[in-house]
Design a protein around this motif. Structure first.
Motif, PDB file in Angstrom:
ATOM      1  N   ARG A  63      44.158  48.150  22.594  1.00 49.99           N
ATOM      2  CA  ARG A  63      44.659  47.309  21.498  1.00 49.99           C
ATOM      3  C   ARG A  63      44.699  45.828  21.877  1.00 49.99           C
ATOM      4  NH1 ARG A  63      46.510  51.215  18.023  1.00 49.99           N
ATOM      5  NH2 ARG A  63      47.621  52.974  18.925  1.00 49.99           N
ATOM      6  N   ASN A  64      43.768  45.371  22.676  1.00 46.33           N
ATOM      7  CA  ASN A  64      43.768  43.957  23.054  1.00 46.33           C
ATOM      8  C   ASN A  64      42.445  43.263  22.732  1.00 46.33           C
ATOM      9  OD1 ASN A  64      42.090  45.012  24.992  1.00 46.33           O
ATOM     10  ND2 ASN A  64      43.444  44.591  26.730  1.00 46.33           N
ATOM     11  N   ILE A  65      41.704  43.811  21.756  1.00 50.04           N
ATOM     12  CA  ILE A  65      40.499  43.143  21.262  1.00 50.04           C
ATOM     13  C   ILE A  65      40.943  42.071  20.264  1.00 50.04           C
ATOM     14  CG2 ILE A  65      38.324  43.431  20.040  1.00 50.04           C
ATOM     15  CD1 ILE A  65      38.371  44.788  22.756  1.00 50.04           C
ATOM     16  N   SER A  66      40.440  40.854  20.414  1.00 46.13           N
ATOM     17  CA  SER A  66      40.849  39.770  19.517  1.00 46.13           C
ATOM     18  C   SER A  66      40.264  39.971  18.125  1.00 46.13           C
ATOM     19  CB  SER A  66      40.395  38.420  20.067  1.00 46.13           C
ATOM     20  OG  SER A  66      38.986  38.282  19.973  1.00 46.13           O
ATOM     21  N   GLY A  67      40.826  39.254  17.145  1.00 40.60           N
ATOM     22  CA  GLY A  67      40.334  39.361  15.776  1.00 40.60           C
ATOM     23  C   GLY A  67      38.877  38.953  15.657  1.00 40.60           C
ATOM     24  N   THR A  68      38.495  37.884  16.374  1.00 43.51           N
ATOM     25  CA  THR A  68      37.103  37.425  16.327  1.00 43.51           C
ATOM     26  C   THR A  68      36.161  38.452  16.943  1.00 43.51           C
ATOM     27  OG1 THR A  68      37.857  35.125  16.484  1.00 43.51           O
ATOM     28  CG2 THR A  68      35.535  35.557  16.972  1.00 43.51           C
ATOM     29  N   GLN A  69      36.545  38.966  18.122  1.00 42.05           N
ATOM     30  CA  GLN A  69      35.721  39.996  18.761  1.00 42.05           C
ATOM     31  C   GLN A  69      35.606  41.233  17.881  1.00 42.05           C
ATOM     32  OE1 GLN A  69      37.986  40.418  22.397  1.00 42.05           O
ATOM     33  NE2 GLN A  69      36.488  39.267  23.600  1.00 42.05           N
ATOM     34  N   ASN A  70      36.718  41.639  17.283  1.00 44.41           N
ATOM     35  CA  ASN A  70      36.698  42.836  16.451  1.00 44.41           C
ATOM     36  C   ASN A  70      35.884  42.605  15.185  1.00 44.41           C
ATOM     37  OD1 ASN A  70      37.638  45.585  16.258  1.00 44.41           O
ATOM     38  ND2 ASN A  70      38.893  44.932  14.526  1.00 44.41           N
ATOM     39  N   GLY A  71      35.913  41.377  14.648  1.00 42.03           N
ATOM     40  CA  GLY A  71      35.080  41.063  13.489  1.00 42.03           C
ATOM     41  C   GLY A  71      33.609  41.217  13.812  1.00 42.03           C
ATOM     42  N   LEU A  72      33.212  40.734  14.995  1.00 48.19           N
ATOM     43  CA  LEU A  72      31.830  40.907  15.446  1.00 48.19           C
ATOM     44  C   LEU A  72      31.504  42.392  15.643  1.00 48.19           C
ATOM     45  CD1 LEU A  72      31.206  38.040  18.011  1.00 48.19           C
ATOM     46  CD2 LEU A  72      29.639  38.700  16.176  1.00 48.19           C
TER      47      LEU A  72
END
Length: 548
Positions: free
Chosen positions: A49-58
């Motif tokens: 649960r430590n993926i950033s919003g930007t990384q997860n959007g990609l």
């Protein structure tokens, strides 16, 4: 359907193999590095649960933009123009439904899977079993489509011929997929998806600029050239106005509405997309990741518009339809037309990356659903250890991967229609999953019987109607190819006139959820609903274990 072909007509297999190899080596290194941090169930399922919003959007963009989006939509636009682009609109608008109705609420409510939400205030065993079955059906059909597409695409671009060689290609792709999941878990899969999304959007950008440059960066000139090329084809089509693919009859208009419903509503119920929301630390990051995904996917679909019309103008519909891949060959043929072997090799590598990323995401979703929902919650009654759960998830990934490889080989060699399988996955997600999710989140009186009737009713109705539709049998012979578009040639047992059942199965699932609840003698757990409402809206308690 992409089939084996003589790659000498579209490029140099050695270049494609080299680019495939470079990508595989890079992603294997990343997967090994990611595996060092897989120390718990949360690490394996949700990347800690430590993926950033930007990384997860990609990563969401990487998970969502499958080979069908890259190759299929570009081909549909090249051949059918306006009507082909409507697929892009449906896929993109779907994210507004996901953003407004499910992304933040699911992130706050669940731990790892969709069933965590559905079973929160229901009887655990039957609801988790139903949700896991729906997840497995959607994931398996999606996996089957991707595996068959992977085998077809790679054999085409590598110049491989013969059933044995095609089967070997599918096995290699499937083995890589299983390896990524077993070693890297969700973290490794996420990094592969981020790389794939970056490569895919960059590749599409290069092709878009190249095509526009051919026409002085004048979009009107490109569109005019595409129409001129279509006018000169064996079957002229008005590619700049609606009706080339849909709209000729009342049935086809209704069919398009049904397909649109499946695409728009199905996305918010796709298990492998929903699971990505659990990898971010906060609800704010969940919203941010969806906003990033909307921008990235929207930009990509704008690129696909130029690539599609560019294929129609520079390659031509006749040459595209005559190619072994049919409409799916439009983007590779355009790449070869623009930049020769080098650009084709890059685009082939991007397409291969696309397939690997999507199948890895689907596999980890299906295996997590079985391990977390069936094994840990139903069989072990919540008494299993996280280590045992992850071990079962890894075993499930091997089994699911093996089944997908076997079915993918059969689908590839039988010429199974990939569009049918993808549409079925979306229709099942829209029919079985989304109504139940919305009722669970927003209807205080919803009961276990309502949930079961909604899931099983939507699932059975959707699959049954497709079996007895023209997609499986009874479709007329296509004048261009000389073959029927049905899965089973020479048979006709269809009685449902539409190719996609969403317009019937989605309302039916909502109705069955309501009817089952009204006929249930079970009293809704009001306190549990209040807890669910607070948790979904605020995120309080999101890290706690779901009670069993």
């Amino acid at each position: 359907m992409i089939a084996a072909a003589d790659a000498a007509t579209i490029g140099e297999p050695a270049v494609n193999i080299s680019i495939f190899g470079v990508f595989v080596l890079i992603t294997l290194v990343i997967t090994f590095r990611a595996s060092r941090n897989n120390k718990s169930a949360a690490d394996f399922y949700a990347a800690g649960r430590n993926i950033s919003g930007t990384q997860n959007g990609l990563a969401i963009a990487g998970d969502y933009l499958s080979a069908a989006s890259f190759l299929g939509i570009a081909g549909a636009i090249a051949v059918y123009g306006y009507d082909g682009f409507l697929y892009s609109i449906g896929f993109l608008v779907a994210w507004l439904v996901a953003l407004l109705l499910v992304a933040e609420l699911l992130r706050n409510t669940a731990r790892f899977t969709m069933a965590d939400v559905l079973a929160f205030r229901m009887r655990q065993g039957p609801v988790r079993t139903a949700a896991a079955l729906s997840t497995l059906v959607v994931s398996l059909f999606y996996l089957l489509a991707q595996m068959a597409g992977a085998g077809g695409l790679v054999t085409l671009l590598l110049g491989v011929t013969g059933e044995a060689a095609q089967a070997a290609t599918v096995v290699v792709v499937g083995a890589l997929m299983i390896f990524y999941v077993l070693v890297g878990g969700m973290r490794g899969t996420t990094y592969v998806q981020v790389i794939k999304a970056t490569l895919l959007i960059a590749g599409a950008f290069v092709m878009t600029v190249w095509v526009l440059g051919k026409y002085g960066f004048n979009l009107s000139a490109l569109l005019g050239a595409a129409q001129d090329s279509s006018d000169a084809a064996k079957t002229p089509r008005q590619v700049l106005s609606p009706g080339a693919q849909y709209g000729a009859t009342g049935t086809s208009k209704l069919d398009f509405i049904s397909l649109g419903l499946a695409l728009v509503l199905g996305t918010a119920g796709l298990p492998h997309v929903l699971m990505r929301f659990y990898t971010v630390p906060t609800a704010k990051d969940a919203r941010k990741s969806v906003v990033w995904a909307i921008w990235l996917i929207g930009i990509f679909y704008l690129f696909s518009l130029v690539i599609g019309y560019g294929s129609g103008a520079l390659v031509g519909a006749d040459r595209i339809l005559a190619a072994p891949g049919g409409v799916n060959a439009a983007a590779p043929l355009l790449a070869f037309e623009l930049g020769g072997t080098a650009l084709l090799g890059v685009i082939a590598g991007v397409a291969f990356a696309t397939i690997l990323a999507v199948v890895a995401g689907l596999t980890i979703t299906a295996s997590a659903s079985f391990a977390h929902d069936v094994y840990a919650s139903v069989i072990k009654k919540g008494q299993s250890s996280p280590e045992a759960e992850v071990r079962v998830a890894r075993i499930a990934a091997i089994v699911i991967g093996a089944v997908a490889i076997g079915l993918g080989i059969l689908a590839l060699q039988a010429g199974l229609n990939i569009a049918f399988l993808v549409a079925l996955a979306f229709a099942v997600a829209a029919s079985a999953n989304l109504p139940t999710i919305l009722y669970t989140l927003f209807w205080k009186g919803f009961t276990t019987r309502g949930a079961l009737w909604s899931i099983y009713g939507g699932l059975l109705a959707c699959v049954t109607l497709i079996i007895f539709s023209p997609v499986v049998s009874g479709a007329p012979v296509n004048a261009t190819t000389g073959k029927s578009t049905s899965l089973i040639q020479g048979a006709d047992f269809s009685w449902f006139p539409l190719n996609n059942p969403a317009i019937v199965s989605i309302p039916l699932s909502f109705f069955l959820g309501w009817l089952g609840t009204k006929l249930s003698k079970e009293r809704p757990d009001v306190d549990k609903y209040a807890e669910l409402e607070v948790r979904s809206l605020t995120g309080i308690g999101a890290e706690k274990a779901v009670p069993h």
